[in-house]
Motif scaffolding. Sequence first.
Motif, short mmCIF file in Angstrom:
data_model
loop_
_atom_site.label_atom_id
_atom_site.label_comp_id
_atom_site.label_asym_id
_atom_site.label_seq_id
_atom_site.Cartn_x
_atom_site.Cartn_y
_atom_site.Cartn_z
N LEU A 138 0.85 -1.18 0.00
CA LEU A 138 0.00 0.00 0.00
C LEU A 138 0.89 1.23 0.00
O LEU A 138 2.00 1.20 0.52
CB LEU A 138 -0.90 0.03 1.24
CG LEU A 138 -1.88 -1.14 1.41
CD1 LEU A 138 -2.45 -1.13 2.83
CD2 LEU A 138 -3.00 -1.05 0.39
N LEU A 139 0.38 2.32 -0.57
CA LEU A 139 1.07 3.60 -0.54
C LEU A 139 0.20 4.61 0.19
O LEU A 139 -1.03 4.49 0.23
CB LEU A 139 1.37 4.09 -1.96
CG LEU A 139 2.25 3.18 -2.82
CD1 LEU A 139 2.42 3.79 -4.20
CD2 LEU A 139 3.60 2.96 -2.18
N ALA A 140 0.84 5.62 0.77
CA ALA A 140 0.10 6.62 1.53
C ALA A 140 0.87 7.91 1.57
O ALA A 140 2.06 7.97 1.26
CB ALA A 140 -0.18 6.12 2.96
N ALA A 141 0.16 8.99 1.95
CA ALA A 141 0.78 10.30 2.15
C ALA A 141 0.21 10.92 3.41
O ALA A 141 -0.97 10.74 3.74
CB ALA A 141 0.51 11.21 0.95
N ARG A 142 1.07 11.65 4.11
CA ARG A 142 0.65 12.37 5.31
C ARG A 142 1.22 13.78 5.27
O ARG A 142 2.35 13.99 4.82
CB ARG A 142 1.15 11.67 6.58
CG ARG A 142 0.64 10.26 6.79
CD ARG A 142 1.27 9.68 8.05
NE ARG A 142 1.06 8.25 8.14
CZ ARG A 142 1.75 7.45 8.96
NH1 ARG A 142 2.69 7.96 9.73
NH2 ARG A 142 1.50 6.15 8.99
N THR A 143 0.44 14.72 5.76
CA THR A 143 0.87 16.11 5.80
C THR A 143 2.03 16.30 6.78
O THR A 143 2.01 15.77 7.89
CB THR A 143 -0.29 17.02 6.20
OG1 THR A 143 -1.30 16.96 5.18
CG2 THR A 143 0.16 18.46 6.37
N VAL A 144 3.02 17.07 6.34
CA VAL A 144 4.09 17.54 7.22
C VAL A 144 3.77 18.96 7.68
O VAL A 144 3.71 19.25 8.86
CB VAL A 144 5.45 17.47 6.51
CG1 VAL A 144 6.55 18.00 7.40
CG2 VAL A 144 5.76 16.04 6.07
N THR A 145 3.57 19.85 6.72
CA THR A 145 3.13 21.22 6.99
C THR A 145 2.31 21.71 5.80
O THR A 145 2.49 21.23 4.67
CB THR A 145 4.32 22.18 7.18
OG1 THR A 145 5.13 22.19 6.01
CG2 THR A 145 5.14 21.82 8.39
N PRO A 146 1.41 22.68 6.02
CA PRO A 146 0.95 23.22 7.30
C PRO A 146 -0.04 22.28 7.96
O PRO A 146 -0.66 21.46 7.29
CB PRO A 146 0.29 24.54 6.91
CG PRO A 146 -0.19 24.31 5.52
CD PRO A 146 0.80 23.37 4.87
N THR A 147 -0.19 22.39 9.24
CA THR A 147 -1.05 21.49 10.00
C THR A 147 -2.46 22.04 10.20
O THR A 147 -3.24 21.44 10.94
CB THR A 147 -0.43 21.19 11.37
OG1 THR A 147 -0.26 22.43 12.09
CG2 THR A 147 0.92 20.50 11.21
N ASP A 148 -2.79 23.15 9.54
CA ASP A 148 -4.09 23.77 9.74
C ASP A 148 -4.73 24.19 8.42
O ASP A 148 -5.29 25.28 8.30
CB ASP A 148 -3.97 24.99 10.66
CG ASP A 148 -3.02 26.05 10.11
OD1 ASP A 148 -2.26 25.74 9.16
OD2 ASP A 148 -3.05 27.19 10.62
N LEU A 149 -4.62 23.35 7.39
CA LEU A 149 -5.22 23.68 6.10
C LEU A 149 -6.73 23.82 6.23
O LEU A 149 -7.38 23.06 6.97
CB LEU A 149 -4.89 22.60 5.06
CG LEU A 149 -3.46 22.60 4.52
CD1 LEU A 149 -3.23 21.39 3.64
CD2 LEU A 149 -3.17 23.89 3.75
N PRO A 150 -7.33 24.77 5.48
CA PRO A 150 -8.78 24.98 5.57
C PRO A 150 -9.58 23.79 5.04
O PRO A 150 -9.09 22.98 4.24
CB PRO A 150 -9.02 26.21 4.69
CG PRO A 150 -7.68 26.83 4.49
CD PRO A 150 -6.68 25.73 4.59
#
Length: 230
Positions: A138-150
């Motif tokens: 499986l492949l995935a992505a996670r946010t690094v920055t910014p941590t408060d996207l609208p």
Amino acid sequence: MPTRERLSAAGGLVLRALFAALAAVRRPRPIHPRGVALVGTATWIGASQSGIRWVDDPPPSPQQVTARISRSAGFPAPLPDVIGLALRFRTDEGPADLELASTGAGVPGRFALLLHGSPSRAHLGTLLPYTGDRGPVLLAARTVTPTDLPTALPALGARLRQEPWRLRLFVATPRGAWHPFADLELRSAGRPSDTADRVDAGRRLLPGARMPRWVRALRQPSYDAVQRDR
């Protein structure tokens, strides 16, 4: 035909009928109707041993990426929705597509779609596995920055015109730990999201990846019907 493939083929026909019905009343996209077009780069941070050449063999320079982030059902913000991130990478072997949606990170949650508000909080996974030389992954992505996207797409597009969205790409076996292999940096493309070609991870596979027969039987009929209709 093995039982899993028969069940997947039956499920694929059901999904095709459902998507065709939605497409008749919801054009041009039956799901993920609105989104934000993005552009950016992918930079590898180290070698891996997933069995998929695109993951394991870092290219000498960053790969160009076009992308689209969207909300699956199109629920108005601030209601949560399934977050989708469609990516097209410019590889030496031609364009390759990767489709991610908000799922859980653990087991069994990584095989289920989850609702989220802000994309920053979503674990974005492939849901269904690829097959490489070492077996399914499986492949995935996670946010690094910014941590408060609208949550709202117009505000999200405006934010990503001001600063980049940085994510880290991961690979895992279906029940294994996630291992990082590349970083994404995406910005608003400054154009309507629906002018871009639709991605299709089943037709434009990542180099070295294969799609299991049962996965193709489940997902591809609906993709083909909707994209041909367009």
